[in-house]
Design an enzyme around this catalytic site. Structure first.
Site, PDB file in Angstrom:
ATOM      1  CG  ASN A 235      39.980 -18.691 -15.488  1.00 35.76           C
ATOM      2  OD1 ASN A 235      39.190 -19.601 -15.282  1.00 35.76           O
ATOM      3  ND2 ASN A 235      40.457 -18.425 -16.696  1.00 35.76           N
ATOM      4  N   PRO A 236      37.563 -19.027 -12.548  1.00 40.08           N
ATOM      5  CG  PRO A 236      35.241 -18.700 -12.492  1.00 40.08           C
ATOM      6  CD  PRO A 236      36.509 -18.178 -13.113  1.00 40.08           C
ATOM      7  N   GLY A 237      37.636 -21.585 -13.750  1.00 35.88           N
ATOM      8  CA  GLY A 237      38.063 -22.834 -14.398  1.00 35.88           C
ATOM      9  C   GLY A 237      39.461 -23.221 -13.938  1.00 35.88           C
ATOM     10  CE  LYS A 238      44.923 -19.115 -15.217  1.00 32.54           C
ATOM     11  NZ  LYS A 238      45.725 -17.929 -14.906  1.00 32.54           N
TER      12      LYS A 238
ATOM     13  CG  ASP B 160      50.442 -15.174 -17.175  1.00 36.25           C
ATOM     14  OD1 ASP B 160      49.334 -14.693 -16.870  1.00 36.25           O
ATOM     15  OD2 ASP B 160      51.055 -14.821 -18.203  1.00 36.25           O
TER      16      ASP B 160
ATOM     17  N   GLY C 235      37.748 -21.728 -21.400  1.00 37.87           N
ATOM     18  CA  GLY C 235      38.602 -21.024 -22.363  1.00 37.87           C
ATOM     19  C   GLY C 235      38.557 -21.638 -23.753  1.00 37.87           C
ATOM     20  CE1 TYR C 236      41.095 -18.375 -27.428  1.00 33.96           C
ATOM     21  CE2 TYR C 236      42.119 -18.415 -25.266  1.00 33.96           C
ATOM     22  CZ  TYR C 236      41.680 -17.708 -26.365  1.00 33.96           C
ATOM     23  OH  TYR C 236      41.819 -16.338 -26.413  1.00 33.96           O
TER      24      TYR C 236
ATOM     25  CE  LYS D 135      42.492 -28.292 -19.375  1.00 35.33           C
ATOM     26  NZ  LYS D 135      41.747 -27.032 -19.344  1.00 35.33           N
TER      27      LYS D 135
ATOM     28  NE  ARG E   7      45.797 -23.738 -15.113  1.00 35.32           N
ATOM     29  CZ  ARG E   7      45.254 -23.607 -16.335  1.00 35.32           C
ATOM     30  NH1 ARG E   7      44.520 -24.579 -16.867  1.00 35.32           N
ATOM     31  NH2 ARG E   7      45.424 -22.501 -17.011  1.00 35.32           N
TER      32      ARG E   7
HETATM   33  P1  ITT Z   1      43.928 -14.999 -13.567  1.00 33.90           P
HETATM   34  O1  ITT Z   1      45.012 -14.097 -14.101  1.00 33.90           O
HETATM   35  O2  ITT Z   1      43.014 -14.310 -12.586  1.00 33.90           O
HETATM   36  O3  ITT Z   1      44.452 -16.304 -13.047  1.00 33.90           O
HETATM   37  P2  ITT Z   1      43.162 -15.235 -16.357  1.00 33.90           P
HETATM   38  O4  ITT Z   1      42.125 -16.045 -17.070  1.00 33.90           O
HETATM   39  O5  ITT Z   1      43.247 -13.756 -16.708  1.00 33.90           O
HETATM   40  O6  ITT Z   1      42.944 -15.424 -14.777  1.00 33.90           O
HETATM   41  P3  ITT Z   1      45.720 -15.648 -17.598  1.00 33.90           P
HETATM   42  O7  ITT Z   1      46.060 -14.198 -17.692  1.00 33.90           O
HETATM   43  O8  ITT Z   1      46.805 -16.635 -17.239  1.00 33.90           O
HETATM   44  O9  ITT Z   1      44.563 -15.905 -16.545  1.00 33.90           O
HETATM   45  O10 ITT Z   1      45.056 -16.058 -18.982  1.00 33.90           O
HETATM   46  C1  ITT Z   1      44.967 -17.397 -19.348  1.00 33.90           C
HETATM   47  C2  ITT Z   1      44.004 -17.519 -20.525  1.00 33.90           C
HETATM   48  O11 ITT Z   1      44.534 -18.506 -21.428  1.00 33.90           O
HETATM   49  C3  ITT Z   1      42.655 -18.018 -20.062  1.00 33.90           C
HETATM   50  O12 ITT Z   1      41.787 -16.957 -19.740  1.00 33.90           O
HETATM   51  C4  ITT Z   1      42.200 -18.837 -21.272  1.00 33.90           C
HETATM   52  O13 ITT Z   1      41.663 -17.970 -22.235  1.00 33.90           O
HETATM   53  C5  ITT Z   1      43.510 -19.409 -21.802  1.00 33.90           C
HETATM   54  N1  ITT Z   1      43.799 -20.713 -21.178  1.00 33.90           N
HETATM   55  C6  ITT Z   1      44.774 -20.977 -20.258  1.00 33.90           C
HETATM   56  N2  ITT Z   1      44.718 -22.250 -19.852  1.00 33.90           N
HETATM   57  C7  ITT Z   1      43.687 -22.806 -20.511  1.00 33.90           C
HETATM   58  C8  ITT Z   1      43.130 -24.091 -20.501  1.00 33.90           C
HETATM   59  O14 ITT Z   1      43.571 -25.051 -19.703  1.00 33.90           O
HETATM   60  N3  ITT Z   1      42.090 -24.332 -21.291  1.00 33.90           N
HETATM   61  C9  ITT Z   1      41.590 -23.372 -22.086  1.00 33.90           C
HETATM   62  N4  ITT Z   1      42.047 -22.117 -22.151  1.00 33.90           N
HETATM   63  C10 ITT Z   1      43.094 -21.827 -21.364  1.00 33.90           C
END
Ligand code: ITT
Length: 199
Positions: A13-16, A70, A153-154, A175, A181
Site C-alpha cells: 500500500n503506497p500510502g502506508k 495491519d 483509504g478512508y 496526521k 499508525r
Molecule cells: P498491506 O497489507 O500490503 O500493507 P493493505 O492496504 O492491504 O496493505 P491492511 O490489510 O492493513 O493493508 O488494510 C488496511 C486498510 O485500512 C487500508 O487499505 C485502508 O483501507 C484502511 N486504512 C488503514 N489505515 C488508514 C489510514 O491511515 N487512512 C485511511 N485508511 C486507512
C-alpha cells in the site's frame, strides 16, 4: 562500527509506505522494490498476527529487519466492521473511492455522530523469525461526504476527534502526530532500537 539502520517496509500500500517512511525518523527506510517478491500469508481477522506474519515473511526473504502494519477502520454502528477487513470492504472490484462511497451508502440511515476509530498494530520482524508489536488508535467520526485530497483509504470521510477537518484535509505531519499508525510505530520504535541500535 556504525549500526546498519536499514529497515524494509513490508507493504503493498503506497500510502502506508509513505507514512511509515516519514514516521521512522533516523532509519534508512527501504521499500520492497529491488528485492525478490515476498509471498505474504493470507490475512485473517487478527491484526497482530497479520502484522507479525507480514513483517517476518519479508524479513526472512530479504535478510533485513522489516516493518509492517495491519490496520483498519472500526465503525461503532457497524459493530466494529470493517476492522481488519477494511482493505477488502465491499469486495475485490472496489478502489479507495469506491470503498468510501460504499461505506457512506451503508451508513446513510445512521444519524451523526457516527463514532469510529482507526486502529493499527505495527510489527517489526527479524530474519530469525522473531518479532515485536505495538498498537495505536485514533478516535473520530464518519463524515457525510468525502473531503480533502491527502492521505489515502478512508481519510476523506474520517474526522479525528478535536478537529473540524477530515483526515484528508489535515497536513501530513499533523496526521502522523495523531494517527493510529504514528502512535503504533512510535510505540514500537524503542523495541526496534534495542536490536538495531544496540549501543
Ligand atoms: P498491506 O497489507 O500490503 O500493507 P493493505 O492496504 O492491504 O496493505 P491492511 O490489510 O492493513 O493493508 O488494510 C488496511 C486498510 O485500512 C487500508 O487499505 C485502508 O483501507 C484502511 N486504512 C488503514 N489505515 C488508514 C489510514 O491511515 N487512512 C485511511 N485508511 C486507512
Amino acid at each position: 562500527m556504525a549500526p546498519d539502520l536499514r529497515i524494509v517496509v513490508a507493504s503493498e500500500n503506497p500510502g502506508k509506505c509513505r507514512e511509515i517512511g516519514r514516521i521512522l525518523v533516523g532509519y534508512s527506510v527501504l521499500s520492497l522494490d529491488g528485492f525478490d517478491p515476498v509471498a505474504f500469508p493470507e490475512e485473517g481477522g487478527d491484526y497482530a498476527l497479520n502484522a507479525r506474519e507480514k513483517a517476518v515473511a519479508a524479513a526472512r526473504s530479504t535478510g533485513l529487519p522489516c516493518v509492517a502494519d495491519d490496520s483498519g477502520l472500526e465503525v461503532e454502528s457497524m459493530g466494529g466492521a470493517p476492522g481488519p477487513y477494511s482493505a477488502r470492504y465491499g469486495g475485490p472490484g472496489l478502489d479507495d473511492p469506491g470503498r468510501v462511497e460504499r461505506m457512506l451508502e451503508e451508513l446513510a440511515g445512521v444519524a451523526p455522530p457516527r463514532f469510529a476509530r482507526f486502529y493499527c498494530v505495527a510489527a517489526c520482524g527479524w530474519p530469525d523469525g522473531t518479532s515485536e508489536t505495538a498498537e495505536g488508535a485514533c478516535e473520530g467520526v464518519i463524515l457525510e461526504a468525502p473531503r480533502g485530497e491527502s492521505g489515502f483509504g478512508y481519510d476523506p470521510i474520517f474526522q479525528p476527534q478535536g478537529f473540524d477537518l477530515a483526515m484528508a484535509e489535515i497536513d501530513q505531519e499533523e496526521k502522523d502526530r495523531l494517527s493510529h499508525r504514528g502512535r503504533a510505530f512510535r510505540a514500537l520504535e524503542p523495541a526496534m532500537a534495542r536490536r538495531i541500535r544496540p549501543d
